[in-house]
Write an enzyme that holds these catalytic residues in place. Structure first.
Site, short mmCIF file in Angstrom:
data_model
loop_
_atom_site.label_atom_id
_atom_site.label_comp_id
_atom_site.label_asym_id
_atom_site.label_seq_id
_atom_site.Cartn_x
_atom_site.Cartn_y
_atom_site.Cartn_z
CG HIS A 27 -1.96 -1.09 1.13
ND1 HIS A 27 -3.29 -0.86 0.90
CD2 HIS A 27 -1.84 -2.44 1.21
CE1 HIS A 27 -3.95 -2.00 0.84
NE2 HIS A 27 -3.09 -2.98 1.03
CG ASP A 131 -5.14 2.18 1.14
OD1 ASP A 131 -5.92 1.37 0.62
OD2 ASP A 131 -3.96 1.92 1.43
#
Ligand code: UDP
Ligand code: UDP
Ligand code: UDP
Length: 469
Positions: A27, A131
């Protein structure tokens, strides 16, 4: 959001974007690249990167400090998570994956960002890029701050579409006899390609995705580290409203540009310098996937049997800080001795972008983490796809369909089968000798380049995002 560009007669305010990654290298890496792209002279944005402290892995800490040291123009906003009141709410036996546990901890702390983001100045914040793993909570915060929100996907368009549809799917009753599921507007997904946790609605991973998927509609778009040519059908299906009417558009702006200075520091890079062009197979399963010791030995056996040169990165734990195993104990000193002329085994972080960019690399045995796939696409390296977890089978499908690799469908999920050295060796030989695949992979590299070049599909979308708000 607007930006000032050289040649603009009317000077506009500079856009200021806050980027908010969740946990794990998979991520963090795409967010760092996106941050550097937005702050580059091409985009001229002011960028604040929210760094959750402390990170789960040592790799994340290292990547963050290297990044801020080499990008002083990017504003570092440390976000210290509150310390949990009890050491752990889970018994040892059912301790969740540490990265998933962190997803939840970050989500439940998002509201604490309010004063930090509200006080950003020079210039004031104009958008949040967050995210998917924090979509639900950041949605509320963006609302309170009246701030445009973009969701950043860290997976393929294909897997993201599946996640977006998850709240509407009933999978518990599905069996392996139902060979596939049909999603509106999309190619059907084989049941065997769905992440096993998806069949358990209250599994922490499944529940978290279902929750966040319900908060996508208010975002202005979904940023993809992909490109039109690579996933054209999925992107078109979503963007013509065939998949879910309420889903915001997919905005493909990849493959992202590397953001690290090239340092020829690693001894593995010097070793690669001494190998013939396209002769070395690179073997790595990303930052958080540990094979069993038995499977590691079979893989070693396969590499030796293949007779190919190899660079092999080994992990025996999910979190790098827990690594204790010694290579000698793991593989035996006779293996290391026998293969030392042909191969190099590493049990530490390697600069994968630099490895894949190296002319000596001719193939990549990969778990198909999405960052690995997009890096292989960027450098045209053929993949032998061995997906092991989560989104990886769908990523492998995309890889194969684009001509970037071949997918070992019958090798199974992590821990499902013990794949024997003989078969691994045979497949590695095929990968390294497959001239047609090599040509197809070069075509993917060419299409990737066309996308990110000036005037290319991804570059256009990126500049439009910045200009249109
Ligand atoms: N990576 C690296 N060196 C390593 C391990 C990983 O540079 O030793 C990078 C890799 O290039 C990629 C990311 O870390 O950018 C891993 O992301 P991916 O999605 O491939 O897999 P994950 O680790 O999330 O399973
Ligand atoms: N390019 C880009 N982003 C990158 C790498 C390349 O936009 O991260 C474009 C850039 O416009 C450059 C061209 O591709 O002029 C050639 O790139 P590069 O110098 O990397 O060529 P290569 O080393 O791949 O031959
Ligand atoms: N995964 C899992 N168990 C593990 C480690 C990973 O199920 O112990 C899977 C999970 O199902 C998820 C995938 O890994 O689909 C990727 O997780 P994430 O969304 O964190 O993306 P990544 O880190 O690979 O970018």
């Amino acid at each position: 959001m607007s930006m000032s560009r050289i040649g603009d007669s009317q000077k506009r305010a500079v856009a200021h974007v806050a980027l908010f990654p969740s946990a794990g290298i998979g991520h963090l890496v795409p967010f760092l690249r996106l941050a550097a792209m937005l702050a580059s002279p091409n985009c001229q944005c002011r960028v604040t990167l929210i760094a959750v402290q402390p990170p789960v892995s040592a790799a994340e800490s290292n990547e963050l400090s290297t990044f801020f040291a080499s990008h002083p123009q990017i504003n570092q906003l440390d976000f210290h998570l509150p310390i949990p009141s009890s050491p752990s709410e889970f018994a040892d036996a059912d301790k969740p994956d540490p990265f998933f546990a962190r997803f939840l901890a970050i989500s439940s702390s998002v509201h604490l960002l309010h004063p930090l983001l509200a006080s950003l100045s020079t210039p004031p914040l104009s958008a949040i890029f967050a995210d998917f793993a924090v979509a639900a909570d950041i949605n509320r915060l963006a609302d309170e701050l009246s701030m445009p929100l973009y969701i950043v996907s860290t997976t393929s368009a294909r897997f993201f579409s599946l996640m977006a549809c998850l709240p509407d799917l009933i999978l518990e009753s599905k069996s392996s006899e139902d060979s596939s599921i049909q999603l509106p507007g999309l190619a059907s997904v084989p049941i065997s390609s769905l992440p096993p946790p998806f069949f358990t609605p209250d599994h922490i991973f499944t529940a978290h995705i279902r929750l966040n998927a319900q908060f996508l509609s208010k975002a202005k778009g979904i940023l993809l580290n992909s490109f039109d040519w690579f996933e054209s059908e999925t992107i078109a299906a979503v963007n013509t409203g065939k998949v879910l009417a309420h889903l915001p558009p997919f905005l493909p702006i990849g493959p992202y540009e590397p953001c690290k200075a090239v340092v020829k520091a690693g001894s593995y890079l010097q070793w690669l310098d001494g190998q013939p062009n396209e002769s070395v197979v690179y073997v790595s399963f990303g930052s958080r996937t540990a094979l069993s010791k038995e499977q590691i030995r079979e893989l070693g056996n396969g590499l030796e049997r293949s007779g190919c040169r190899f660079l092999w990165v080994i992990k025996t734990t999910k979190v790098d800080k827990d690594e204790r195993e010694d290579l000698q104990d793991l593989l035996g000193s006779s293996f290391l001795e026998r293969t030392k002329k042909k191969g190099l085994v590493c049990k530490a972080w390697v600069e994968q972008e630099q490895v894949l960019a190296h002319p000596a690399i001719g193939g990549f045995v990969s778990h198909c983490g999405w960052n690995s796939v997009t890096e292989a696409a960027r450098y045209g390296v053929p993949i032998l796809a061995w997906p092991l977890n989560g989104d990886q089978k769908l990523n492998a499908e995309v890889t194969e369909k684009a001509g970037l690799g071949v997918w070992m469908r019958h090798w199974g999920w992590l821990g499902e089968n013990l794949v024997k050295g003989e078969e691994i060796g045979d497949q590695i030989v095929e990968l390294m000798q497959d001239k047609t695949l090599r040509i197809k992979a070069k075509k993917v590299k060419e299409e990737a380049r066309k996308a990110y070049e000036v005037g290319g599909s991804s570059k256009k979308v990126l500049l439009e995002i910045i200009e249109n708000h």
